[in-house]
Motif scaffolding. Sequence first.
Motif, PDB file in Angstrom:
ATOM      1  N   VAL A 101       0.844  -1.201   0.000  1.00  0.00           N
ATOM      2  CA  VAL A 101       0.000   0.000   0.000  1.00  0.00           C
ATOM      3  C   VAL A 101       0.879   1.251   0.000  1.00  0.00           C
ATOM      4  N   GLY A 102       1.933   1.235   0.816  1.00  0.00           N
ATOM      5  CA  GLY A 102       2.840   2.374   0.861  1.00  0.00           C
ATOM      6  C   GLY A 102       3.524   2.614  -0.471  1.00  0.00           C
ATOM      7  N   LEU A 103       3.927   1.534  -1.150  1.00  0.00           N
ATOM      8  CA  LEU A 103       4.561   1.684  -2.455  1.00  0.00           C
ATOM      9  C   LEU A 103       3.566   2.201  -3.491  1.00  0.00           C
ATOM     10  N   ALA A 104       2.316   1.715  -3.434  1.00  0.00           N
ATOM     11  CA  ALA A 104       1.283   2.214  -4.348  1.00  0.00           C
ATOM     12  C   ALA A 104       1.065   3.705  -4.139  1.00  0.00           C
ATOM     13  N   GLN A 105       1.058   4.145  -2.875  1.00  0.00           N
ATOM     14  CA  GLN A 105       0.904   5.571  -2.555  1.00  0.00           C
ATOM     15  C   GLN A 105       2.053   6.384  -3.136  1.00  0.00           C
ATOM     16  N   ALA A 106       3.293   5.840  -3.044  1.00  0.00           N
ATOM     17  CA  ALA A 106       4.460   6.566  -3.547  1.00  0.00           C
ATOM     18  C   ALA A 106       4.429   6.716  -5.067  1.00  0.00           C
ATOM     19  N   LEU A 107       3.852   5.730  -5.750  1.00  0.00           N
ATOM     20  CA  LEU A 107       3.814   5.745  -7.215  1.00  0.00           C
ATOM     21  C   LEU A 107       2.579   6.423  -7.782  1.00  0.00           C
ATOM     22  N   LEU A 108       1.593   6.667  -6.937  1.00  0.00           N
ATOM     23  CA  LEU A 108       0.252   7.037  -7.397  1.00  0.00           C
ATOM     24  C   LEU A 108       0.240   8.275  -8.293  1.00  0.00           C
ATOM     25  N   HIS A 109       0.939   9.317  -7.912  1.00  0.00           N
ATOM     26  CA  HIS A 109       0.877  10.570  -8.669  1.00  0.00           C
ATOM     27  C   HIS A 109       1.919  10.642  -9.790  1.00  0.00           C
ATOM     28  N   ASN A 110       2.523   9.458 -10.105  1.00  0.00           N
ATOM     29  CA  ASN A 110       3.469   9.323 -11.210  1.00  0.00           C
ATOM     30  C   ASN A 110       4.625  10.318 -11.097  1.00  0.00           C
ATOM     31  N   PRO A 111       5.334  10.319  -9.973  1.00  0.00           N
ATOM     32  CA  PRO A 111       6.406  11.293  -9.773  1.00  0.00           C
ATOM     33  C   PRO A 111       7.649  10.929 -10.583  1.00  0.00           C
ATOM     34  N   PRO A 112       8.460  11.907 -10.949  1.00  0.00           N
ATOM     35  CA  PRO A 112       9.696  11.601 -11.685  1.00  0.00           C
ATOM     36  C   PRO A 112      10.789  11.003 -10.797  1.00  0.00           C
ATOM     37  N   VAL A 113      10.662  11.181  -9.465  1.00  0.00           N
ATOM     38  CA  VAL A 113      11.688  10.699  -8.530  1.00  0.00           C
ATOM     39  C   VAL A 113      11.033   9.831  -7.460  1.00  0.00           C
ATOM     40  N   LEU A 114      11.615   8.645  -7.214  1.00  0.00           N
ATOM     41  CA  LEU A 114      11.158   7.768  -6.141  1.00  0.00           C
ATOM     42  C   LEU A 114      12.252   7.658  -5.086  1.00  0.00           C
ATOM     43  N   ILE A 115      11.875   7.897  -3.826  1.00  0.00           N
ATOM     44  CA  ILE A 115      12.796   7.732  -2.704  1.00  0.00           C
ATOM     45  C   ILE A 115      12.152   6.718  -1.758  1.00  0.00           C
ATOM     46  N   LEU A 116      12.766   5.548  -1.677  1.00  0.00           N
ATOM     47  CA  LEU A 116      12.168   4.411  -0.972  1.00  0.00           C
ATOM     48  C   LEU A 116      13.118   3.946   0.128  1.00  0.00           C
ATOM     49  N   ASP A 117      12.675   4.040   1.364  1.00  0.00           N
ATOM     50  CA  ASP A 117      13.502   3.682   2.507  1.00  0.00           C
ATOM     51  C   ASP A 117      13.111   2.281   2.987  1.00  0.00           C
ATOM     52  N   GLU A 118      13.906   1.297   2.610  1.00  0.00           N
ATOM     53  CA  GLU A 118      13.661  -0.115   2.924  1.00  0.00           C
ATOM     54  C   GLU A 118      12.251  -0.550   2.492  1.00  0.00           C
ATOM     55  N   PRO A 119      11.973  -0.480   1.200  1.00  0.00           N
ATOM     56  CA  PRO A 119      10.610  -0.749   0.716  1.00  0.00           C
ATOM     57  C   PRO A 119      10.178  -2.193   0.804  1.00  0.00           C
ATOM     58  N   THR A 120      11.111  -3.140   0.968  1.00  0.00           N
ATOM     59  CA  THR A 120      10.717  -4.550   0.961  1.00  0.00           C
ATOM     60  C   THR A 120      10.727  -5.183   2.350  1.00  0.00           C
ATOM     61  N   THR A 121      10.764  -4.359   3.384  1.00  0.00           N
ATOM     62  CA  THR A 121      10.724  -4.886   4.748  1.00  0.00           C
ATOM     63  C   THR A 121       9.441  -5.693   4.971  1.00  0.00           C
ATOM     64  N   GLY A 122       9.576  -6.902   5.484  1.00  0.00           N
ATOM     65  CA  GLY A 122       8.414  -7.705   5.835  1.00  0.00           C
ATOM     66  C   GLY A 122       7.799  -8.492   4.701  1.00  0.00           C
ATOM     67  N   LEU A 123       8.396  -8.469   3.515  1.00  0.00           N
ATOM     68  CA  LEU A 123       7.832  -9.201   2.389  1.00  0.00           C
ATOM     69  C   LEU A 123       8.362 -10.631   2.350  1.00  0.00           C
ATOM     70  N   ASP A 124       7.501 -11.563   1.920  1.00  0.00           N
ATOM     71  CA  ASP A 124       7.963 -12.935   1.761  1.00  0.00           C
ATOM     72  C   ASP A 124       8.692 -13.064   0.415  1.00  0.00           C
ATOM     73  N   PRO A 125       9.365 -14.197   0.145  1.00  0.00           N
ATOM     74  CA  PRO A 125      10.158 -14.313  -1.088  1.00  0.00           C
ATOM     75  C   PRO A 125       9.377 -14.052  -2.369  1.00  0.00           C
ATOM     76  N   ASN A 126       8.123 -14.510  -2.437  1.00  0.00           N
ATOM     77  CA  ASN A 126       7.320 -14.249  -3.638  1.00  0.00           C
ATOM     78  C   ASN A 126       7.014 -12.766  -3.786  1.00  0.00           C
ATOM     79  N   GLN A 127       6.676 -12.122  -2.673  1.00  0.00           N
ATOM     80  CA  GLN A 127       6.398 -10.691  -2.708  1.00  0.00           C
ATOM     81  C   GLN A 127       7.649  -9.904  -3.068  1.00  0.00           C
ATOM     82  N   LEU A 128       8.808 -10.347  -2.558  1.00  0.00           N
ATOM     83  CA  LEU A 128      10.066  -9.675  -2.879  1.00  0.00           C
ATOM     84  C   LEU A 128      10.287  -9.630  -4.387  1.00  0.00           C
TER      85      LEU A 128
END
Length: 305
Positions: A142-169
Amino acid sequence: MSIRVQNLTKEYNHQRAVNQISLTVQPGEIVGFLGPNGAGKSTTMKIATGYLPPTDGTVEVNGFDVRTQSMDVRRSVGYLPEHNPLYLDLYVKEYLRFAGSLHGMNGQDLSRRITDMIELVGLGHEQQKRIGQLSKGYRQRVGLAQALLHNPPVLILDEPTTGLDPNQLTEIRQAIRDAGRDKTVLFSTHIMQEVEAICDRVVIINRGQIVADASLNELRIASSGASIVIVAEFEGELTNPAMLSSVPGVEQVEQLEHGKYRITAASTIDLRASIFRLAADQNLTLVGLRQQENSLEGIFRELTK
């Protein structure tokens, strides 16, 4: 350039969290921002998003100065902080609609964009739930979807894959790779395989200062003369691991798991024959012996120890 950091310093009560660092990230580049806990990664990212003011130095994002053009910076950036702040009582779509409205999005355009982001980050089966009902991995989506939602030219992601299982990774890594085709991406992580899988370049920070800024190949070449690492695996745990340290040329011995040891030597010494002879002399069953290539994990440990 999309991100330009020049002589950036940040102090908290006379303690320097970031000490005169400089770096640039070009459009379309995916850069891994690495460092041990407390090294200054999150502080640098918060300054680049306008969340924190710098003590000294300049930061420009998409051509806007974070001090004087903070709102323009925020419009240009999709940001996922380390501790993902979400409204747990809102439904997934409800939250994304709220986030889009903050960027001036509305109507059918916003609805289509929400649908696209839900599909991109794999939230389709969870989109009718309240955020508070989601697992940690799905909250990250959900947090990643929020970061991408407005189609920004720059993405700054602080540990975006924390808590994901191998398939989600795998899915989120692909989403970041896809985003990096037409965006600038700066993200931090402690998962070295993740950096090796998707990054064009690596920046390593330690104690508030940048200690490396290069491509993965350049880092490996630069550190290839530092040491040789052998991984030796025995049948069962050694009763006296110190015997490995007695082999001429051994600088360090570290137990990895039951019966497996990482042995470090100077770059001019190949330990494999000596370890094989030691095992034979001590009647030890050696089931594996290999020289480890210069991994990003080894380079990271060497630069930040």
